[in-house]
Design a protein around this motif. Sequence first.
Motif, mmCIF file in Angstrom:
data_model
loop_
_atom_site.group_PDB
_atom_site.id
_atom_site.type_symbol
_atom_site.label_atom_id
_atom_site.label_comp_id
_atom_site.label_asym_id
_atom_site.label_seq_id
_atom_site.Cartn_x
_atom_site.Cartn_y
_atom_site.Cartn_z
ATOM 1 N N GLY A 1 0.818 -1.204 0.000
ATOM 2 C CA GLY A 1 0.000 0.000 0.000
ATOM 3 C C GLY A 1 0.853 1.256 0.000
ATOM 4 N N LEU A 2 0.495 2.217 -0.852
ATOM 5 C CA LEU A 2 1.258 3.455 -0.986
ATOM 6 C C LEU A 2 0.374 4.660 -0.698
ATOM 7 C CD1 LEU A 2 3.057 2.685 -4.382
ATOM 8 C CD2 LEU A 2 3.949 2.332 -2.078
ATOM 9 N N SER A 3 0.962 5.688 -0.091
ATOM 10 C CA SER A 3 0.258 6.955 0.085
ATOM 11 C C SER A 3 0.081 7.607 -1.287
ATOM 12 C CB SER A 3 1.063 7.879 0.997
ATOM 13 O OG SER A 3 2.247 8.302 0.335
ATOM 14 N N CYS A 4 -0.683 8.682 -1.343
ATOM 15 C CA CYS A 4 -0.888 9.392 -2.603
ATOM 16 C C CYS A 4 0.442 9.875 -3.170
ATOM 17 C CB CYS A 4 -1.847 10.560 -2.392
ATOM 18 S SG CYS A 4 -2.188 11.481 -3.907
ATOM 19 N N GLU A 5 1.254 10.475 -2.325
ATOM 20 C CA GLU A 5 2.556 10.975 -2.761
ATOM 21 C C GLU A 5 3.428 9.836 -3.305
ATOM 22 O OE1 GLU A 5 6.367 13.458 -0.944
ATOM 23 O OE2 GLU A 5 4.729 12.880 0.376
ATOM 24 N N GLU A 6 3.437 8.707 -2.599
ATOM 25 C CA GLU A 6 4.244 7.570 -3.029
ATOM 26 C C GLU A 6 3.694 6.956 -4.314
ATOM 27 O OE1 GLU A 6 5.735 5.874 1.277
ATOM 28 O OE2 GLU A 6 3.685 5.439 0.615
ATOM 29 N N ALA A 7 2.366 6.856 -4.425
ATOM 30 C CA ALA A 7 1.748 6.282 -5.619
ATOM 31 C C ALA A 7 2.050 7.133 -6.850
ATOM 32 C CB ALA A 7 0.243 6.134 -5.422
ATOM 33 N N ALA A 8 1.934 8.450 -6.701
ATOM 34 C CA ALA A 8 2.231 9.354 -7.816
ATOM 35 C C ALA A 8 3.688 9.210 -8.232
ATOM 36 C CB ALA A 8 1.924 10.798 -7.427
ATOM 37 N N ALA A 9 4.591 9.177 -7.254
ATOM 38 C CA ALA A 9 6.014 9.021 -7.563
ATOM 39 C C ALA A 9 6.295 7.665 -8.199
ATOM 40 C CB ALA A 9 6.846 9.192 -6.290
ATOM 41 N N TYR A 10 5.614 6.631 -7.735
ATOM 42 C CA TYR A 10 5.786 5.282 -8.289
ATOM 43 C C TYR A 10 5.440 5.256 -9.776
ATOM 44 C CZ TYR A 10 5.100 0.224 -8.820
ATOM 45 O OH TYR A 10 5.160 -1.089 -9.243
ATOM 46 N N ILE A 11 4.364 5.963 -10.136
ATOM 47 C CA ILE A 11 3.945 6.024 -11.538
ATOM 48 C C ILE A 11 4.798 7.021 -12.321
ATOM 49 C CG2 ILE A 11 2.002 6.654 -13.065
ATOM 50 C CD1 ILE A 11 1.714 3.947 -11.677
ATOM 51 N N GLY A 12 5.411 7.978 -11.621
ATOM 52 C CA GLY A 12 6.264 8.957 -12.286
ATOM 53 C C GLY A 12 5.547 10.247 -12.609
ATOM 54 N N LEU A 13 4.524 10.581 -11.824
ATOM 55 C CA LEU A 13 3.730 11.780 -12.066
ATOM 56 C C LEU A 13 3.705 12.679 -10.841
ATOM 57 C CD1 LEU A 13 0.619 10.053 -13.685
ATOM 58 C CD2 LEU A 13 2.449 11.254 -14.880
ATOM 59 N N SER A 14 3.294 13.917 -11.047
ATOM 60 C CA SER A 14 3.024 14.799 -9.909
ATOM 61 C C SER A 14 1.749 14.303 -9.236
ATOM 62 C CB SER A 14 2.829 16.239 -10.385
ATOM 63 O OG SER A 14 1.608 16.353 -11.108
ATOM 64 N N GLN A 15 1.555 14.696 -7.992
ATOM 65 C CA GLN A 15 0.323 14.313 -7.304
ATOM 66 C C GLN A 15 -0.900 14.879 -8.011
ATOM 67 O OE1 GLN A 15 0.038 14.530 -2.978
ATOM 68 N NE2 GLN A 15 2.258 14.731 -2.904
ATOM 69 N N THR A 16 -0.783 16.094 -8.524
ATOM 70 C CA THR A 16 -1.907 16.723 -9.216
ATOM 71 C C THR A 16 -2.327 15.906 -10.430
ATOM 72 O OG1 THR A 16 -1.165 18.901 -8.473
ATOM 73 C CG2 THR A 16 -2.691 18.846 -10.349
ATOM 74 N N LYS A 17 -1.372 15.539 -11.268
ATOM 75 C CA LYS A 17 -1.685 14.761 -12.470
ATOM 76 C C LYS A 17 -2.180 13.373 -12.089
ATOM 77 C CE LYS A 17 -1.963 14.109 -16.875
ATOM 78 N NZ LYS A 17 -2.989 14.819 -17.644
#
Length: 96
Positions: free
Chosen positions: A24-40
């Motif tokens: 399980g990943l936080s929003c910040e970690e999930a966005a970074a995992y995919i390679g995007l900003s949190q907004t995108k």
Amino acid sequence: MKHARAIDAATTIVLPLSPAPRRGLSCEEAAAYIGLSQTKFLELVGTGKMPKPIRIDRRVIWDMRALDSAFDQLRDEQSPQSPEGDVDDGWGDEAP
């Protein structure tokens, strides 16, 4: 940050501990995992292109496997591209 200590006769070396593996990943970690900003990333969650989070009490987490599946689907939806791709490299290919 927690550290492990390795001690020899002359020196003490402080080594960082590796984080425990988790799914399980936080929003910040999930966005970074995919390679995007949190907004995108959240924009893609809103459009259904990325999975919605799982709520566990007050925690909001994204399942890493669901992220992998959604990312694979995005890749598979892409049209075939030339070897150079259709990525804007910032150089502008138009004549002046």
